[in-house]
Design a protein around this motif. Structure first.
Motif, mmCIF file in Angstrom:
data_model
loop_
_atom_site.group_PDB
_atom_site.id
_atom_site.type_symbol
_atom_site.label_atom_id
_atom_site.label_comp_id
_atom_site.label_asym_id
_atom_site.label_seq_id
_atom_site.Cartn_x
_atom_site.Cartn_y
_atom_site.Cartn_z
ATOM 1 N N TYR A 25 -42.398 61.397 58.903
ATOM 2 C CA TYR A 25 -41.190 62.336 58.313
ATOM 3 C C TYR A 25 -40.086 61.754 58.132
ATOM 4 N N THR A 29 -38.257 59.714 54.848
ATOM 5 C CA THR A 29 -36.816 61.088 54.599
ATOM 6 C C THR A 29 -35.714 60.105 54.828
ATOM 7 N N SER A 30 -35.920 59.032 55.267
ATOM 8 C CA SER A 30 -34.206 57.842 55.857
ATOM 9 C C SER A 30 -34.587 56.453 55.860
ATOM 10 N N THR A 283 -30.261 61.880 57.834
ATOM 11 C CA THR A 283 -30.622 62.898 57.099
ATOM 12 C C THR A 283 -28.993 63.933 56.917
#
Length: 321
Positions: A25, A29-30, A283
């Protein structure tokens, strides 16, 4: 169905899968997540939690807990400095600080077993005592780590040394737990102490040794961490470090009521917490939300552990074991 039963017996499976999913995940996302520098950051979070958790696992399995481990973590570097400034060679100073840590754990164990005081109360009192000692010795001020000592490169100074120590300690402690008589006795002491005592196991001695191991590892972790950041800080460690270590153990599958646990699971629990903490920073998620995740992770882990125990019993009752 036999395969399903086999999977339920792998205590680390659930936390491993969750850790992998969380890693995927944050990778998605990063863009900064997958880099050597960020891996090192995660390792720096994980190492002290995993080292202290390795000792807490042993104590939790035999039905005890050490709330003072975080302050042994804080005290050990200042004991090292006391030896050093009074003329001891650095090697002697390091070993002396670790020995003092061992003695603190032994005292905890003797108070618990000889005076039969609950370990929660015993180690809580020891925690506050050690906190006061740290503030007196340090004058409530951090001190710089001495330079020019190669031994300190081994004890936290080199880039990955702290994390490598964590991996080695976890491997040793897992072997001690699962492949030695002492490990079997530790599990028996927590699972059914009366039966263990009646079968000839010296339950109190097992507990004292595990208290000593936990404090030893906490002191070592404190020296490694302080040396890595190049500062011995009286505000480092404490209850925060101890709770993260216990959380890592519980999330990794160690039962709070004693009798079962896994050191590798504690390492994975620490890794999961480290990934989440680091991922939140990358994030831009508020650090306050981390405590929500931590609390939820502990609750889910406990529920999952109980569910797996029930599932194992049901499958075993059907003749699948």
């Amino acid at each position: 169905m036999r395969f399903l039963l086999g999977l339920t017996r792998v205590k680390e499976l659930s936390i491993l899968l969750v850790t992998i999913v969380v890693g995927i995940y944050f990778t998605a996302t990063s863009s900064a997540f997958n880099s050597i520098d960020n891996y090192q950051t995660i390792a720096q979070y994980v190492a002290p939690w995993a080292i202290v958790a390795a000792g807490e696992v042993m104590l939790l399995i035999c039905g005890e807990i050490d709330l003072s481990a975080g302050f042994v973590f804080t005290l050990a570097p200042f004991v090292l400095m006391l030896f050093y400034v009074n003329g001891a060679p650095m090697v002697v100073a390091v070993l002396g600080a670790i020995l003092v840590s061992t003695l603190i754990g032994t005292v905890n164990g003797l108070i618990r077993t000889v005076l039969t005081l609950p370990s929660f109360i015993t180690t809580l009192g020891m925690a506050f005592l050690l906190q006061g000692l740290v503030l007196i010795i340090s004058n409530a001020r951090p001190v710089s780590v001495p330079t020019g000592h190669g031994i300190l490169e081994v004890f936290g100074g080199a880039r990955w040394s702290e994390f490598l120590w964590a991996l080695v300690i976890v491997a040793i402690m897992q072997t001690l737990l699962s492949a030695t008589r002492f490990g079997i006795y530790t599990q028996a002491a927590g699972g059914n102490p009366v039966a263990a005592a009646e079968s000839g196991i010296r339950v109190n001695r097992i507990k004292v040794v595990n208290f000593a191991i936990t404090s030893t590892l906490a002191g070592l972790a404190g020296i490694l961490q302080g040396t890595r950041v190049d500062s011995y800080d009286p505000t480092n460690g404490g209850f925060t470090l101890m709770f993260f270590a216990v959380a890592s153990a519980v999330i990794g599958g160690t039962a709070l009521l004693g009798g079962s646990g896994t050191v590798i699971g504690a390492l994975l629990g620490a890794l999961l917490l480290g990934i989440v903490f680091d991922g939140f920073n990358l994030t831009g998620v508020s650090a306050n939300a981390f405590n929500v995740v931590l609390g939820a992770a502990i609750l889910v882990a406990m529920i999952l552990n109980v569910s797996l125990i029930v599932l194992r019993k049901r499958l075993g009752a059907r003749g699948l074991s």
